[in-house]
Design a protein around this motif. Structure first.
Motif, short mmCIF file in Angstrom:
data_model
loop_
_atom_site.label_atom_id
_atom_site.label_comp_id
_atom_site.label_asym_id
_atom_site.label_seq_id
_atom_site.Cartn_x
_atom_site.Cartn_y
_atom_site.Cartn_z
N ALA A 188 0.84 -1.21 0.00
CA ALA A 188 0.00 0.00 0.00
C ALA A 188 0.87 1.25 0.00
CB ALA A 188 -0.90 0.01 1.23
N LYS A 189 0.50 2.21 -0.84
CA LYS A 189 1.20 3.51 -0.82
C LYS A 189 0.80 4.28 0.43
CE LYS A 189 1.64 6.19 -4.47
NZ LYS A 189 1.20 6.98 -5.65
N ARG A 190 1.74 5.05 0.96
CA ARG A 190 1.46 5.90 2.13
C ARG A 190 1.46 7.37 1.70
NH1 ARG A 190 1.75 0.62 3.63
NH2 ARG A 190 1.99 0.30 5.86
N PRO A 191 0.63 8.21 2.33
CA PRO A 191 0.71 9.64 2.03
C PRO A 191 2.07 10.20 2.46
CG PRO A 191 -1.17 9.14 3.50
CD PRO A 191 -0.37 7.90 3.36
N GLU A 192 2.67 11.02 1.60
CA GLU A 192 3.98 11.60 1.94
C GLU A 192 3.87 12.69 3.01
OE1 GLU A 192 6.17 13.02 -1.44
OE2 GLU A 192 6.24 11.02 -2.35
N PHE A 193 2.72 13.37 3.01
CA PHE A 193 2.53 14.47 3.98
C PHE A 193 1.10 14.39 4.50
CE2 PHE A 193 1.45 18.66 5.47
CZ PHE A 193 2.62 19.17 6.00
#
Length: 281
Positions: A248-253
């Motif tokens: 799963a991709k994570r939010p960078e900010f």
């Protein structure tokens, strides 16, 4: 005596509420694990809610396995969306107060300023999508609900980043931690107290609120604080997310702006280091 139902009783937040319930004897507390409140069996859930008949619901139960959710979409949506819809509908029909816990993962991470409650949502993984669907259903079925978005939750209970770091820092000489995801951690004990404070406030103002500890850091900086406060010898290095691929991709900010909850409920939000120190001690 008002009856408070806490779902996800064995999770980090549920466990911290259990600790605090000892000082709040004005309520009858019902801590429901998966056997008492079955969030993935929707027909049974309706029966269980009617049997318990709560005046207040703290919905802390969720499907939180972010990476696993990518391949278990159906169950993630059942627990994080459809069960929330049923709980909100129940609360609306019975005039029960509902505080539902959501996540910073409803955002895509493209912001560079702290996100307030009006910021546009655009989840980039199944977990975030399921939680956002839950928020929408919650407010549609019960506009009188309070939703609290939180981030990077840790506690002395359950599995979390702080406990993982403490273990690894004692086992290894060096560890690497991603340094390009920015946000703020949340000590579950602080969030649990905030939920009780909101409930005990003379005013109930529904809607979405943000809550995390103060401070803007990366996971790498968080790890450095854990190392320093825990006095571990381990060397901590920073790496980009691209060096540590996950399903799963994570939010960078995903730094949350807490102005609304502080102004409306007059809450004191501790700095993350202060809370981390408490937990480590």
């Amino acid at each position: 005596m008002k009856k408070i139902l806490v779902t996800g009783a064995n999770g980090q937040l549920g466990s911290e509420l259990k600790v605090l319930s000892g000082n709040n004897k004005d309520f009858e507390w019902i801590f429901a694990d998966r056997t008492k409140i079955t969030l993935d069996n929707l027909d049974l859930l309706k029966v269980q809610l009617n049997d318990i008949d709560p005046d207040v619901i703290f919905n802390c139960g969720a499907y939180t396995a972010v990476d696993k959710a990518e391949s278990e979409k159906e169950i993630a949506f059942a627990v994080n969306h459809l069960a929330v819809e049923i709980i909100a509908k129940y609360a609306s029909e019975k005039k029960a107060k509902l505080i539902h816990v959501s996540t910073d993962y409803v955002f895509d991470g493209s912001s560079s300023i702290a996100l307030n409650e009006e910021a546009e949502t655009n989840p980039i993984n199944v977990y975030g999508e399921s939680k956002r669907a839950g928020e929408i259903a919650c407010l549609k079925e019960n506009p009188d609900s309070i939703i609290i978005r939180t981030s990077w939750v840790y506690s002395k209970f359950g599995n979390n980043f702080v406990k993982t770091m403490q273990r690894l820092m004692q086992e290894r000489e060096t560890i690497n931690v991603v340094n390009d995801q920015i946000g703020s951690p949340t000590y579950a004990a602080d969030l649990a107290q905030a939920m009780i404070d909101i409930l005990e406030n003379s005013e109930w103002i529904p809607g979405i609120y943000n809550y995390s500890n103060e401070g803007e850091i990366s996971w790498y900086e968080f790890a450095l604080s854990i190392q320093e406060l825990g006095k571990y010898d381990c060397k901590v290095g920073g790496i980009p997310s691209s060096s540590y691929p996950t399903p799963a991709k994570r939010p960078e900010f995903s730094l949350l702006d807490k102005k609304k909850i502080k102004e409306i409920y007059n809450l004191n939000v501790p700095h993350y280091r202060e809370s981390l120190k408490k937990m480590i001690e």
